[in-house]
Design an enzyme around this catalytic site. Structure first.
Site, short mmCIF file in Angstrom:
data_model
loop_
_atom_site.label_atom_id
_atom_site.label_comp_id
_atom_site.label_asym_id
_atom_site.label_seq_id
_atom_site.Cartn_x
_atom_site.Cartn_y
_atom_site.Cartn_z
N ASP A 148 0.85 -1.20 0.00
CA ASP A 148 0.00 0.00 0.00
C ASP A 148 0.89 1.25 0.00
O ASP A 148 0.38 2.37 -0.13
CB ASP A 148 -0.99 -0.01 1.17
CG ASP A 148 -0.33 -0.12 2.53
OD1 ASP A 148 0.90 -0.29 2.59
OD2 ASP A 148 -1.06 -0.02 3.54
N SER A 149 2.21 1.06 0.06
CA SER A 149 3.15 2.16 -0.19
C SER A 149 2.97 2.71 -1.60
O SER A 149 3.48 3.79 -1.91
CB SER A 149 4.60 1.70 0.02
OG SER A 149 4.86 0.50 -0.70
N ASP B 138 -0.85 -6.11 -0.16
CA ASP B 138 -1.25 -5.49 1.10
C ASP B 138 -2.76 -5.31 1.15
O ASP B 138 -3.35 -4.78 0.20
CB ASP B 138 -0.62 -4.09 1.23
CG ASP B 138 0.58 -4.03 2.16
OD1 ASP B 138 0.80 -5.00 2.92
OD2 ASP B 138 1.30 -3.02 2.11
N GLU C 281 -1.63 -5.63 8.43
CA GLU C 281 -0.98 -5.02 9.59
C GLU C 281 -1.81 -5.46 10.79
O GLU C 281 -3.01 -5.23 10.84
CB GLU C 281 -0.93 -3.50 9.43
CG GLU C 281 -0.05 -3.09 8.27
CD GLU C 281 0.12 -1.58 8.12
OE1 GLU C 281 -0.30 -0.82 9.02
OE2 GLU C 281 0.68 -1.17 7.09
N GLU D 268 8.62 -4.47 11.13
CA GLU D 268 9.05 -3.15 10.63
C GLU D 268 9.51 -2.27 11.78
O GLU D 268 8.79 -2.11 12.77
CB GLU D 268 7.90 -2.46 9.86
CG GLU D 268 8.30 -1.05 9.40
CD GLU D 268 7.42 -0.42 8.34
OE1 GLU D 268 6.52 -1.11 7.81
OE2 GLU D 268 7.63 0.76 8.03
N1 MHF Z 1 8.90 5.23 0.11
C1 MHF Z 1 8.44 4.50 1.13
N2 MHF Z 1 9.30 3.73 1.83
C2 MHF Z 1 8.87 2.99 2.87
O1 MHF Z 1 9.69 2.26 3.48
C3 MHF Z 1 7.48 3.02 3.21
C4 MHF Z 1 6.63 3.84 2.45
N3 MHF Z 1 7.12 4.57 1.43
N4 MHF Z 1 5.30 3.92 2.72
C5 MHF Z 1 4.71 3.03 3.67
C6 MHF Z 1 5.61 2.71 4.76
C7 MHF Z 1 5.90 3.83 5.67
N5 MHF Z 1 7.23 3.49 6.15
C8 MHF Z 1 8.05 4.35 6.82
C9 MHF Z 1 8.01 5.69 6.56
C10 MHF Z 1 8.85 6.56 7.21
C11 MHF Z 1 9.74 6.09 8.14
C12 MHF Z 1 10.63 7.06 8.85
O2 MHF Z 1 10.48 8.25 8.66
N6 MHF Z 1 11.57 6.61 9.65
C13 MHF Z 1 12.58 7.49 10.23
C14 MHF Z 1 12.29 7.77 11.69
C15 MHF Z 1 12.47 6.65 12.64
C16 MHF Z 1 12.54 7.11 14.09
O3 MHF Z 1 13.53 7.77 14.43
O4 MHF Z 1 11.62 6.84 14.88
C17 MHF Z 1 13.94 6.90 9.98
O5 MHF Z 1 14.89 7.67 9.80
O6 MHF Z 1 14.06 5.66 9.90
C18 MHF Z 1 9.79 4.74 8.40
C19 MHF Z 1 8.94 3.87 7.74
C20 MHF Z 1 7.70 2.31 5.51
N7 MHF Z 1 6.95 2.31 4.29
C1 KIV Z 2 7.15 -1.24 3.68
C2 KIV Z 2 6.47 -2.51 3.29
C3 KIV Z 2 6.69 -3.59 4.28
C4 KIV Z 2 4.99 -2.27 3.08
O1 KIV Z 2 4.14 -2.64 3.83
C5 KIV Z 2 4.62 -1.49 1.90
O2 KIV Z 2 5.46 -1.29 1.00
O3 KIV Z 2 3.47 -1.07 1.83
MG MG Z 3 2.29 -1.66 3.50
#
Ligand code: MHF
Ligand code: KIV
Ligand code: MG
Length: 291
Positions: free
Chosen positions: A72-73, A111, A143, A209
């Site tokens: 769903d990303s 998803d 999820e 995750e």
């Molecule tokens: N482009 C993209 N990549 C992804 O991995 C992803 C998506 N979209 N969309 C759905 C979810 C959302 N996800 C995400 C989105 C953002 C972070 C993030 O901003 N993480 C930061 C902060 C972590 C923290 O310090 O708590 C990081 O730097 O890892 C993590 C997972 C994983 N998925």
């Molecule tokens: C980040 C992965 C695990 C996901 O759920 C997605 O791409 O939607």
């Molecule tokens: Mg997903």
């Protein structure tokens, strides 16, 4: 497609498939849930990437990526939305259909989008069946936490292979208070309990995750079924990334768990600028492009 690498699926090494002499010629091996279990049982790793269209699917499939996730990303990386919350089941079906048409070997997991499976076990079965029937996907990812075990059990009973996504679950972003690491300190036990409950409910794989690497390692060790990690360290059975992140197409800030294996954004940008320059100068089209 050829490979010198002995794969743990297909061929004579697979304990569950028929002997190769009896298998119809030219039938490509297909990665199935049993093969992901074999990776874990043999202490081997498998790779998973997101995919949303036919051409990237062909590339990933031919490269031997075992599992393609129609995530769903797509809401973020294809539709340009802020979060994954607004994408619909029908939109997921469009992307997943393209992926299943193009994947000959990889297992395709789709998803379940937000709002299609949480209300009841019946809703989860209904929407899970719709997703699989309309897209041809081989499994559905939800999820979930321990409170969703009955939903997962009902889906599995209906014949839907379920991948359970625990830890940071982006569809619950607003409930969790943002993009946050899950399972730190005492919360590690919650992640463990969720994973165990969902395995017990019949999930064939648990995706972790953004959980600390040591917690993910403990979960993988405690589970019989394989695990897949994203921001969960190196101990999980498999790894998954969003392809636009790992190939350098995403212009935005990418999460820390991403390693960038290519610079597709720069490559494409350069090519498109050259095209524009050549159109302006008249260098394109040339004689050979004309009729
Ligand atoms: N482009 C993209 N990549 C992804 O991995 C992803 C998506 N979209 N969309 C759905 C979810 C959302 N996800 C995400 C989105 C953002 C972070 C993030 O901003 N993480 C930061 C902060 C972590 C923290 O310090 O708590 C990081 O730097 O890892 C993590 C997972 C994983 N998925
Ligand atoms: C980040 C992965 C695990 C996901 O759920 C997605 O791409 O939607
Ligand atoms: Mg997903």
């Amino acid at each position: 497609m050829s490979s010198d690498q002995p794969a743990p699926y297909g061929g004579t090494s697979s304990g569950t498939s028929q002997p190769s002499a009896q298998r119809p010629a030219l039938t490509p091996s297909r990665v199935r849930t049993v093969h992901l279990q074999q990776f874990k049982d043999r202490g081997e790793r498998f790779s998973m990437l997101t995919s949303y269209d036919a051409m990237t699917t062909q590339i990933f499939d031919e490269a031997g990526i075992e599992v393609l996730l129609v995530g769903d990303s797509a809401a973020n990386v294809v539709l340009g939305q802020e979060s994954t919350l607004r994408i619909s089941l029908e939109e997921m079906v469009v992307f997943a259909s393209a992926v299943t048409r193009a994947a000959s070997r990889a297992m395709v997991v789709v998803d379940a989008p937000f709002g299609t499976y949480e209300a009841s076990a019946e809703q989860a079965v209904h929407c899970g069946v719709r997703l699989m029937k309309k897209s041809g996907a081989h499994a559905v990812k939800v999820e979930a936490d321990a409170s969703m075990a009955d939903h997962v059990r009902a889906m599995v009973s209906a014949g839907i292979p379920v991948m359970a996504h625990v830890g940071f679950t982006p569809q619950s972003e607003h409930a969790l208070g943002g993009y946050r690491i899950q399972g730190r300190g005492e919360a590690a036990q919650t992640v463990m309990n969720d994973a165990l409950a969902l395995q017990e409910a019949g999930a064939f794989c648990v995706l972790l995750e953004m959980v600390p690497a040591d917690v993910a390692a403990e979960v993988d060790a405690a589970l019989r079924v394989p695990t897949v990690g994203i921001g969960a360290g190196a101990a999980t059975t498999g790894q998954v990334l969003v392809w636009q992140d790992m190939l350098g197409l995403n212009a935005g800030r990418v999460p820390r768990f991403v390693r960038q294996y290519a610079e597709l954004r720069a490559t494409m940008s350069e090519a498109v600028r050259t095209y524009r320059d050549e159109v302006r100068s008249g260098a394109f089209p040339a004689q050979e492009h004309s009729y």
